[in-house]
Every structure is written in C-alpha cells, then in structure tokens.
Enzyme design. Structure first.
Site, PDB file in Angstrom:
ATOM      1  CB  CYS A 273     -67.370 -12.126 -39.278  1.00 55.83           C
ATOM      2  SG  CYS A 273     -66.612 -11.735 -37.692  1.00 55.83           S
ATOM      3  N   GLY A 274     -69.429  -9.512 -38.271  1.00 56.00           N
ATOM      4  CA  GLY A 274     -69.412  -8.086 -38.005  1.00 56.00           C
ATOM      5  C   GLY A 274     -68.628  -7.697 -36.780  1.00 56.00           C
TER       6      GLY A 274
END
Length: 253
Positions: free
Chosen positions: A100-101
């Site tokens: 998850c960025g």
C-alpha cells in the site's frame, strides 16, 4: 539485516527433503514526528532515514531538509523526527503495509505540472532494466524484493534501493535526494522493477522526476496523472522494445 535464513521442506518430483532458504526481512518501522506516533511502515530494514524523509515529503510534512530540525533512530525499528516548520502533526498511528503506497494523505489533492525539458534516448531506456537487475543484491539472493533506481538521462546509475514495498523503494530514492538537497530532480529517470501504479508516478512527479520507466504495465490512473503532469511514462521495457504511454517527445529514437 535484510536477509534471514529459514528452514524449509523442499518438494521436487514428488519427494520432500529438509533444506534451507534465504528470505527478505520485513519489519515495522514506527515513525514519530514531534513526539507523536504518525505511522508504522512495513519495510525492509535499511536506509530508514531516507525512507522516512521520502514518506514525510510525499505526505506534505516537509518540503526540504530545512524543515527537519532533528532525525534519529531510537532503535532498529523506531525513528523520531522533529520539524522546524511548525507543521501540525495529527496522531494517526496507521499501518502502511508493503503493498500500500497511498494509505496516508498522499498526493490525491493536486498534480503539479512538471517543469523539465529533459530528454533521453531509445538506447538508454532499453538498457535500464538490466542495469537495475544487476545491482539488486538482496533480490539476487532471495527473489523477494522490489527495486527502484535513479539514472541520469544518459543512463548512469545515481542510486538504487530495494524493499518489500515498491513504494518504499521509491521513497528511499526521493529521501536520498532530500538528504543531499537535490530536489526537485528534473534531469533524471526513475526505473522500477514491477508494475507502475498511481503511487509510483505521483511520488516521482512530486519530486520533479520527468521520466518514469518500468518493466511491467502501468495502471490507468498512473497514465492519467502522468499525462496531466507532463511526465513521460514508459512500460513493458523488455529486450529491445517498450511502450510509451505519455509524452513520447522526451525519448529520441
């Protein structure tokens, strides 16, 4: 430590045998800003200062190293930052996993137009995946890490970082530029080892990097924001071919 030896059962041709394997280490990094618990990032240990600076830059807590009064590691998995800019820090205590960025505030509110006349060549783009792979020391042992590398427009390696999270590797690239006071970086190419998602492109654009290249496919949102910002987005760089999704004028054939 980025590599750990583990015991495994290896199965081949229907037979099982005890063996050992090397795996990439994934551990939490707890980030405190102005004594408040801001985030926990699941990452590959190493270059935590660069990771933290890159993360804080993307999350709009800092614009440059001048905004950082002090940054220090209190333990292997805990880093403390004191800001000089009076930025309000909300205690959020969210966890950012390795896939998850954009679990934080991120870059959803604005896309700035890139200011760069940078150009590169067909030959340089084709050469980047092999240069990236040959410098992935931990991946070559474990097969378990993503990588991001920054190159000059002529294809010379500036820096490379590996991590279980591809967005972490990019944050480390950008954090190193912040630490060296080299932002915005308008004369370079970001090469990544996997697909090119929204978070990769938005991080590069915010840092001023005009050309983003990957060995796999970009997403529709990545293409959209690259087009809007004036960034050149390249995908499927394999062998002697690649796809240019936005602003091909930066690549001379």
């Amino acid at each position: 430590m980025q590599i750990r030896k583990v015991k495994i059962s290896k199965v081949k041709d229907g037979y099982r045998a005890s063996s050992e394997d090397f795996v990439a280490v994934e551990e939490p990094l707890q980030i405190f800003v102005n004594e408040k618990n801001l985030a926990i990032i699941m990452r590959t240990p190493g270059n935590d200062l660069e990771l933290t600076l890159g993360f804080l830059y993307y999350e709009d807590y800092i614009n440059s190293l001048r905004d950082v009064e002090e940054i220090s590691m209190l333990s292997d998995n805990e880093i403390h930052v004191r800001l000089t800019n009076g930025k309000f820090v909300e205690t959020r205590n969210f966890v950012i996993n390795s896939s998850c960025g954009i679990c934080g505030r991120g870059f959803l509110n604005a896309i700035e137009l890139l200011k760069s006349d940078a150009k590169t060549s067909n030959e340089v783009i084709i050469s980047l995946p092999e240069k990236l792979r040959s410098n992935q020391g931990v991946f070559n042992i474990t097969g378990g890490l993503h990588a991001a590398a920054l190159f000059t427009l002529s294809g010379e390696l500036i820096s490379i970082y590996e991590d279980v999270g591809r967005h972490n590797a990019v944050d480390k690239i950008i954090g190193s530029l912040i630490h060296k006071r080299r932002l915005p970086f308008t004369e370079g190419i970001l090469q990544v080892s996997g697909r090119i998602g929204y978070e990769i492109v938005s991080k590069a654009i915010k840092a001023g990097i005009p050309i983003i290249s990957g060995i796999s496919a970009p997403t529709s949102k990545a293409i959209e924001i690259a087009e809007d910002a004036g960034a050149t987005l390249v995908g499927f760089v394999r062998g002697n071919s690649f796809n240019v999704y936005t602003h091909p004028e930066r690549i001379d054939l």
